[in-house]
Design an enzyme around this catalytic site. Structure first.
Site, PDB file in Angstrom:
ATOM      1  N   HIS A  83       0.846  -1.195   0.000  1.00  0.00           N
ATOM      2  CA  HIS A  83       0.000   0.000   0.000  1.00  0.00           C
ATOM      3  C   HIS A  83       0.881   1.245   0.000  1.00  0.00           C
ATOM      4  O   HIS A  83       1.752   1.375   0.850  1.00  0.00           O
ATOM      5  CB  HIS A  83      -0.879   0.044   1.247  1.00  0.00           C
ATOM      6  CG  HIS A  83      -1.956  -0.985   1.247  1.00  0.00           C
ATOM      7  ND1 HIS A  83      -2.982  -0.983   2.165  1.00  0.00           N
ATOM      8  CD2 HIS A  83      -2.191  -2.039   0.449  1.00  0.00           C
ATOM      9  CE1 HIS A  83      -3.793  -2.003   1.930  1.00  0.00           C
ATOM     10  NE2 HIS A  83      -3.325  -2.658   0.890  1.00  0.00           N
ATOM     11  N   PRO A 105      -3.782  -0.226  18.992  1.00  0.00           N
ATOM     12  CA  PRO A 105      -3.537  -0.662  17.605  1.00  0.00           C
ATOM     13  C   PRO A 105      -3.687   0.413  16.531  1.00  0.00           C
ATOM     14  O   PRO A 105      -3.399   0.147  15.358  1.00  0.00           O
ATOM     15  CB  PRO A 105      -4.571  -1.787  17.396  1.00  0.00           C
ATOM     16  CG  PRO A 105      -5.605  -1.569  18.428  1.00  0.00           C
ATOM     17  CD  PRO A 105      -4.958  -0.882  19.578  1.00  0.00           C
ATOM     18  N   TYR A 143       4.278   6.190  10.021  1.00  0.00           N
ATOM     19  CA  TYR A 143       3.445   5.043   9.646  1.00  0.00           C
ATOM     20  C   TYR A 143       4.257   3.989   8.888  1.00  0.00           C
ATOM     21  O   TYR A 143       4.136   2.788   9.154  1.00  0.00           O
ATOM     22  CB  TYR A 143       2.236   5.518   8.814  1.00  0.00           C
ATOM     23  CG  TYR A 143       1.087   4.538   8.843  1.00  0.00           C
ATOM     24  CD1 TYR A 143      -0.017   4.750   9.660  1.00  0.00           C
ATOM     25  CD2 TYR A 143       1.107   3.377   8.076  1.00  0.00           C
ATOM     26  CE1 TYR A 143      -1.067   3.841   9.704  1.00  0.00           C
ATOM     27  CE2 TYR A 143       0.063   2.465   8.115  1.00  0.00           C
ATOM     28  CZ  TYR A 143      -1.014   2.701   8.924  1.00  0.00           C
ATOM     29  OH  TYR A 143      -2.037   1.796   8.970  1.00  0.00           O
ATOM     30  N   TYR A 202      -9.196   5.119   7.714  1.00  0.00           N
ATOM     31  CA  TYR A 202      -9.396   5.447   9.125  1.00  0.00           C
ATOM     32  C   TYR A 202     -10.507   6.493   9.182  1.00  0.00           C
ATOM     33  O   TYR A 202     -10.327   7.601   8.671  1.00  0.00           O
ATOM     34  CB  TYR A 202      -8.114   6.040   9.725  1.00  0.00           C
ATOM     35  CG  TYR A 202      -6.993   5.044   9.959  1.00  0.00           C
ATOM     36  CD1 TYR A 202      -6.125   4.672   8.938  1.00  0.00           C
ATOM     37  CD2 TYR A 202      -6.794   4.486  11.226  1.00  0.00           C
ATOM     38  CE1 TYR A 202      -5.088   3.767   9.168  1.00  0.00           C
ATOM     39  CE2 TYR A 202      -5.758   3.583  11.468  1.00  0.00           C
ATOM     40  CZ  TYR A 202      -4.918   3.225  10.433  1.00  0.00           C
ATOM     41  OH  TYR A 202      -3.894   2.334  10.666  1.00  0.00           O
ATOM     42  N   LYS A 249       1.388  -0.739  15.069  1.00  0.00           N
ATOM     43  CA  LYS A 249       2.809  -0.783  15.400  1.00  0.00           C
ATOM     44  C   LYS A 249       3.310  -1.978  16.219  1.00  0.00           C
ATOM     45  O   LYS A 249       4.520  -2.215  16.276  1.00  0.00           O
ATOM     46  CB  LYS A 249       3.201   0.490  16.175  1.00  0.00           C
ATOM     47  CG  LYS A 249       3.193   1.741  15.329  1.00  0.00           C
ATOM     48  CD  LYS A 249       4.278   1.683  14.290  1.00  0.00           C
ATOM     49  CE  LYS A 249       4.232   2.857  13.357  1.00  0.00           C
ATOM     50  NZ  LYS A 249       4.714   2.551  12.025  1.00  0.00           N
TER      51      LYS A 249
HETATM   52  P1  RFL Z   1       2.948 -12.373  21.156  1.00  0.00           P
HETATM   53  O1  RFL Z   1       2.558 -12.401  19.702  1.00  0.00           O
HETATM   54  O2  RFL Z   1       1.890 -12.194  22.159  1.00  0.00           O
HETATM   55  O3  RFL Z   1       3.731 -13.736  21.412  1.00  0.00           O
HETATM   56  C1  RFL Z   1       4.062 -14.168  22.706  1.00  0.00           C
HETATM   57  C2  RFL Z   1       4.135 -15.675  22.693  1.00  0.00           C
HETATM   58  O4  RFL Z   1       4.508 -16.125  23.994  1.00  0.00           O
HETATM   59  C3  RFL Z   1       3.678 -17.219  24.362  1.00  0.00           C
HETATM   60  N1  RFL Z   1       3.639 -17.286  25.833  1.00  0.00           N
HETATM   61  C4  RFL Z   1       4.326 -18.181  26.560  1.00  0.00           C
HETATM   62  N2  RFL Z   1       5.160 -19.167  26.206  1.00  0.00           N
HETATM   63  C5  RFL Z   1       5.700 -19.907  27.201  1.00  0.00           C
HETATM   64  N3  RFL Z   1       5.430 -19.715  28.514  1.00  0.00           N
HETATM   65  C6  RFL Z   1       4.600 -18.736  28.909  1.00  0.00           C
HETATM   66  N4  RFL Z   1       4.331 -18.544  30.205  1.00  0.00           N
HETATM   67  C7  RFL Z   1       4.011 -17.917  27.911  1.00  0.00           C
HETATM   68  N5  RFL Z   1       3.146 -16.874  27.959  1.00  0.00           N
HETATM   69  C8  RFL Z   1       2.934 -16.500  26.682  1.00  0.00           C
HETATM   70  C9  RFL Z   1       2.341 -16.919  23.717  1.00  0.00           C
HETATM   71  O5  RFL Z   1       1.557 -18.078  23.542  1.00  0.00           O
HETATM   72  C10 RFL Z   1       2.789 -16.314  22.389  1.00  0.00           C
HETATM   73  O6  RFL Z   1       2.922 -17.290  21.388  1.00  0.00           O
HETATM   74  O7  RFL Z   1       4.064 -11.258  21.442  1.00  0.00           O
HETATM   75  P2  RFL Z   1       5.212 -10.672  20.510  1.00  0.00           P
HETATM   76  O8  RFL Z   1       5.990 -11.788  19.861  1.00  0.00           O
HETATM   77  O9  RFL Z   1       5.897  -9.668  21.319  1.00  0.00           O
HETATM   78  O10 RFL Z   1       4.447  -9.954  19.290  1.00  0.00           O
HETATM   79  C11 RFL Z   1       3.661  -8.809  19.497  1.00  0.00           C
HETATM   80  C12 RFL Z   1       2.478  -8.778  18.532  1.00  0.00           C
HETATM   81  O11 RFL Z   1       1.793 -10.009  18.575  1.00  0.00           O
HETATM   82  C13 RFL Z   1       1.502  -7.629  18.839  1.00  0.00           C
HETATM   83  O12 RFL Z   1       2.211  -6.465  19.217  1.00  0.00           O
HETATM   84  C14 RFL Z   1       0.603  -7.281  17.635  1.00  0.00           C
HETATM   85  O13 RFL Z   1      -0.281  -8.314  17.336  1.00  0.00           O
HETATM   86  C15 RFL Z   1      -0.182  -5.990  17.911  1.00  0.00           C
HETATM   87  N6  RFL Z   1      -1.090  -5.633  16.805  1.00  0.00           N
HETATM   88  C16 RFL Z   1      -0.624  -5.035  15.645  1.00  0.00           C
HETATM   89  N7  RFL Z   1       0.694  -4.830  15.465  1.00  0.00           N
HETATM   90  C17 RFL Z   1       1.164  -4.309  14.286  1.00  0.00           C
HETATM   91  O14 RFL Z   1       2.386  -4.115  14.138  1.00  0.00           O
HETATM   92  N8  RFL Z   1       0.332  -3.993  13.226  1.00  0.00           N
HETATM   93  C18 RFL Z   1      -1.015  -4.178  13.317  1.00  0.00           C
HETATM   94  O15 RFL Z   1      -1.722  -3.951  12.338  1.00  0.00           O
HETATM   95  C19 RFL Z   1      -1.535  -4.688  14.563  1.00  0.00           C
HETATM   96  N9  RFL Z   1      -2.846  -4.898  14.695  1.00  0.00           N
HETATM   97  C20 RFL Z   1      -2.447  -5.931  16.893  1.00  0.00           C
HETATM   98  C21 RFL Z   1      -3.321  -5.530  15.814  1.00  0.00           C
HETATM   99  C22 RFL Z   1      -2.968  -6.619  17.969  1.00  0.00           C
HETATM  100  C23 RFL Z   1      -4.310  -6.913  18.008  1.00  0.00           C
HETATM  101  N10 RFL Z   1      -4.757  -7.652  19.132  1.00  0.00           N
HETATM  102  C24 RFL Z   1      -5.548  -8.805  19.033  1.00  0.00           C
HETATM  103  C25 RFL Z   1      -4.180  -7.377  20.417  1.00  0.00           C
HETATM  104  C26 RFL Z   1      -4.650  -5.801  15.850  1.00  0.00           C
HETATM  105  C27 RFL Z   1      -5.176  -6.474  16.957  1.00  0.00           C
HETATM  106  C28 RFL Z   1      -6.646  -6.726  16.945  1.00  0.00           C
HETATM  107  C1  PHB Z   2      -5.347  -4.635  10.778  1.00  0.00           C
HETATM  108  O1  PHB Z   2      -5.440  -4.828   9.543  1.00  0.00           O
HETATM  109  O2  PHB Z   2      -5.576  -5.532  11.596  1.00  0.00           O
HETATM  110  C2  PHB Z   2      -5.000  -3.292  11.285  1.00  0.00           C
HETATM  111  C3  PHB Z   2      -4.659  -2.300  10.384  1.00  0.00           C
HETATM  112  C4  PHB Z   2      -4.329  -1.029  10.858  1.00  0.00           C
HETATM  113  C5  PHB Z   2      -4.340  -0.779  12.224  1.00  0.00           C
HETATM  114  C6  PHB Z   2      -4.658  -1.799  13.120  1.00  0.00           C
HETATM  115  C7  PHB Z   2      -4.992  -3.057  12.658  1.00  0.00           C
HETATM  116  O3  PHB Z   2      -4.041   0.460  12.657  1.00  0.00           O
END
Ligand code: RFL
Ligand code: PHB
Length: 392
Positions: free
Chosen positions: A73, A294, A386, A202, A298
């Site tokens: 994008h 979110p 971004y 957005y 990031k």
């Molecule tokens: P994770 O992905 O949570 O992975 C941690 C892992 O550790 C395991 N774990 C354990 N393992 C052993 N012993 C224990 N006691 C443990 N406790 C936990 C877990 O099972 C898991 O597998 O952390 P990590 O690697 O730091 O990654 C971070 C990202 O996952 C997170 O920041 C993003 O998903 C946030 N986020 C977004 N980030 C972006 O850069 N771009 C996005 O568009 C974006 N959109 C989002 C998001 C997060 C969302 N949610 C659901 C919170 C959209 C949503 C809806």
């Molecule tokens: C997503 O596609 O899940 C998404 C995109 C942009 C955001 C957060 C989540 O700012």
């Protein structure tokens, strides 16, 4: 007892990327993960990769499927007051872009890369504990298949997310916590519908924020600002679509295309940082150390940036005995973390409705959106954050 150089807790983007980057430097690691492989390969989360993250993945040999299937994008839309205005990343950042590629696809690619090169990921590990990390000989203990296991190592990567055990294992008094919770959440859906815009939208609306995103040419991802205590039972599909269409209404006739909803979930909104991100030989990375709301997309990108710094510091240690980069790990990461915290907070504050806001605040927000989409300086500020600030 098993021995490795770096023991990593958590097979999310942070832990897997760390293990992969260490492997490229000739450093051994073992990942210990609480969940099963199928679960983490299908966990729906982030979807937007910064240019910085894409570059790192491509340079480290993980680009094949990402470059083929990822949707590049070159801008995003801000929709407010009945107008949709585009921020042109290409023009404002000298050709940098974002790539839409689901987090669980990144995770699948990383797991495959690790397993193909003989890496060890121990899934379904129970009761993981991290011990002796303030000494030169840290240990990890856990149960797997009913048997007690122990790993001795030189360093521990605490990559176990926000609810993990690594951060709480650090003795009281070492970490300072900085946080803020927001008085709203996001209700997110995946719909089987071809995205009706090539780029994210957005939307700021009187009824609250809404976001149009996507996962693939056939799947749309949408979010709605809602109450943090919202009961999903109260949101039948028709109500979700009605609210999305209202909040995304534009003067130019654009609207999200509807389709069957295949997944629904609620995401809380929080900003959180601990300082420092290390204690002895335990290094926290990704959500274990910080989370962002979110709105700036990031979280995953910040996790990858942390482990790039950590892998470089560990490589300097193993290759030439240098300890200075490891010592400065937290300081190096936190400079970026705080800039990203600021950006995520700012996007959130600009685009959401706060119950405590009055008519003054609403006009101020609209003025800010007007400014951000009409001043080239302000557009550049949004665009360069971004697409991702360069790695230090
Ligand atoms: P994770 O992905 O949570 O992975 C941690 C892992 O550790 C395991 N774990 C354990 N393992 C052993 N012993 C224990 N006691 C443990 N406790 C936990 C877990 O099972 C898991 O597998 O952390 P990590 O690697 O730091 O990654 C971070 C990202 O996952 C997170 O920041 C993003 O998903 C946030 N986020 C977004 N980030 C972006 O850069 N771009 C996005 O568009 C974006 N959109 C989002 C998001 C997060 C969302 N949610 C659901 C919170 C959209 C949503 C809806
Ligand atoms: C997503 O596609 O899940 C998404 C995109 C942009 C955001 C957060 C989540 O700012």
């Amino acid at each position: 007892m098993v021995r490795t150089q770096v023991a990593i807790v958590g097979a999310g983007p942070a832990g897997l990327t760390l293990s992969h980057l260490l492997h490229l430097e000739g450093i051994e690691s073992i990942i210990v993960e609480a969940r099963g492989q199928d679960y983490i390969e299908s966990r729906v989360r982030a979807g937007v990769l910064e240019q910085t993250t894409v570059d790192l993945m491509v340079q480290s040999g993980l680009g094949e499927r990402l470059l083929r299937e990822g949707l590049v994008h070159h801008g995003v839309w801000l929709n407010f007051g009945g107008q949709r205005r585009r921020i042109d990343f290409d023009d404002l950042t000298g050709g940098r872009a974002i790539t839409v590629y689901a987090q669980h696809e990144v995770v699948k690619d990383l797991i495959k890369a690790r397993l193909d090169s003989g890496g060890q990921i121990l899934f379904e590990a129970e009761d993981v504990t991290v011990e002796e990390f303030q000494s030169e000989a840290p240990r990890l203990r856990f149960r797997k298949g009913g048997a007690e296991q122990e790993i001795s190592c030189d360093f521990i990567g605490g990559c176990d997310g926000f609810h993990g055990i690594c951060r709480p294992s650090i003795p009281e008094g070492v970490l300072a916590v900085y946080d803020r919770t927001y008085p709203f959440a996001w209700l997110g859906i995946l719909a089987e519908a071809a995205p009706s815009s090539e780029e994210l939208v957005y939307s700021y609306h009187d009824r609250g924020f809404a976001l149009f995103s996507m996962r693939s040419p056939g799947v749309t991802r949408l979010y709605l600002q809602c109450d943090p205590e919202e009961d999903l039972e109260r949101w039948p599909d028709e109500r979700i679509w009605a609210e999305l269409l209202t909040r995304h209404s534009t003067g130019d006739g654009w609207a999200p295309r509807q389709g069957p909803i295949v997944q629904k979930g609620l995401t809380g909104m929080r900003s959180f940082v601990v300082e420092p991100m290390q204690c002895g030989r335990l290094f926290l990375a990704g959500d274990a150390a910080h989370i962002v709301p979110p709105t700036g997309a990031k979280g995953l990108n910040l996790a990858v940036a942390d482990v790039a710094v950590l892998a470089r510091a560990l490589a300097a240690f193993y290759q030439s005995g240098r300890r200075d980069l490891l010592k400065r790990y937290s300081e190096t990461c936190l400079r970026r973390v705080w800039k990203v915290q600021r950006f995520s907070w700012w996007m959130t504050a600009m685009l959401h409705r706060f119950q405590t806001d009055n008519a003054f605040d609403r006009r101020r927000q609209l003025a800010e959106l007007d400014y951000v989409t009409s001043s080239r300086a302000a557009q550049t500020t949004l665009a360069e954050n971004y697409v991702g600030l360069p790695l230090d």
